[in-house]
Motif scaffolding. Structure first.
Motif, PDB file in Angstrom:
ATOM      1  N   ARG A  13      -5.148   2.392   7.127  1.00  0.00           N
ATOM      2  CA  ARG A  13      -3.725   2.542   6.073  1.00  0.00           C
ATOM      3  C   ARG A  13      -4.569   1.613   4.860  1.00  0.00           C
ATOM      4  O   ARG A  13      -3.212   1.753   3.793  1.00  0.00           O
ATOM      5  CB  ARG A  13      -2.529   1.203   6.500  1.00  0.00           C
ATOM      6  CG  ARG A  13      -2.021   1.369   7.804  1.00  0.00           C
ATOM      7  CD  ARG A  13      -1.510  -0.072   8.695  1.00  0.00           C
ATOM      8  NE  ARG A  13      -1.003   0.489   9.289  1.00  0.00           N
ATOM      9  CZ  ARG A  13      -1.553   0.801  10.997  1.00  0.00           C
ATOM     10  NH1 ARG A  13      -2.553   1.046  11.179  1.00  0.00           N
ATOM     11  NH2 ARG A  13      -0.715   1.421  12.048  1.00  0.00           N
ATOM     12  N   ILE A  24       0.638  -0.739   0.406  1.00  0.00           N
ATOM     13  CA  ILE A  24      -0.456   0.192   0.024  1.00  0.00           C
ATOM     14  C   ILE A  24       1.286   1.306  -0.238  1.00  0.00           C
ATOM     15  O   ILE A  24       0.093   2.373  -0.727  1.00  0.00           O
ATOM     16  CB  ILE A  24      -1.043  -0.282   1.676  1.00  0.00           C
ATOM     17  CG1 ILE A  24      -2.178  -0.760   1.143  1.00  0.00           C
ATOM     18  CG2 ILE A  24      -1.929   1.121   1.785  1.00  0.00           C
ATOM     19  CD1 ILE A  24      -3.317  -0.971  -0.543  1.00  0.00           C
ATOM     20  N   SER A  25       2.214   1.437   0.664  1.00  0.00           N
ATOM     21  CA  SER A  25       2.663   2.687   0.485  1.00  0.00           C
ATOM     22  C   SER A  25       3.659   2.889  -0.157  1.00  0.00           C
ATOM     23  O   SER A  25       3.895   3.470  -0.557  1.00  0.00           O
ATOM     24  CB  SER A  25       3.907   2.518   2.341  1.00  0.00           C
ATOM     25  OG  SER A  25       4.838   1.184   1.639  1.00  0.00           O
TER      26      SER A  25
END
Length: 170
Positions: free
Chosen positions: A29, A1-2
């Motif tokens: 997140r 995701i990051s």
């Protein structure tokens, strides 16, 4: 995701406060929690660390290592099938908590084959042949040593030799 990719986590949680905390953390997140299967017969795996000042004194693990009951396994496999549509890869991270059953592994293998995508496995245990058909298996050195039944002393040649020992079974 990051890194900007999408991710869906398929797994099993209990019907408890730790499952709620996990779902909240995933939501914060940007990770959907809809593919998590709630199994009321088992706790959500979590670790409680007792710390004095900056030193960990003890860690209490709350978990079940029992294999999934048939209904939970069936629901997990359904989530794997549903979540693999449109995926670019599948990853099995086996923590030896009874969730990654042979039927779950076969469902992942079938889903990856059907979608034409790689299946990556972070294994546990002595028998890596249960992951046969995976695109890649990524044991750490200790996991490799357990699987082959001998030390590599973290030496490159011995690690390669141990990996080759596993190949016929895969």
């Amino acid at each position: 995701i990051s890194l900007g990719a999408g991710a869906t986590i398929v797994g099993v949680v209990g019907a408890d406060a730790q499952a709620q905390h996990l779902r909240q953390a995933m939501q914060q997140r940007g990770i959907g929690s809809g593919a998590l299967v709630t199994a009321s017969e088992r706790p959500t795996t979590h670790k409680l660390r007792i710390v004095a000042r900056t030193q960990q004194i003890v860690r209490v693990d709350v978990e079940s290592r029992d294999p999934l009951i048939a209904e939970s396994e069936r629901r997990l496999i359904a989530q794997i099938k549903a979540s693999s549509a449109g995926a670019h890869a599948l990853v099995i991270s086996d923590y030896a908590k009874g969730v990654v059953t042979d039927a779950v592994i076969h469902a992942c293998l079938d889903a990856a084959r059907a979608a034409g995508i790689p299946l990556v496995v972070d294994p546990k245990g002595r028998d890596f042949s249960r992951y046969a058909g995976a695109t890649i298996i990524t044991p750490n050195v200790l996991e490799l040593e357990v699987a082959v039944g001998r030390s590599t002393q973290n030496q490159d040649d011995a690690i390669v030799e141990a990996g080759q020992m596993l190949m016929p079974g895969l």
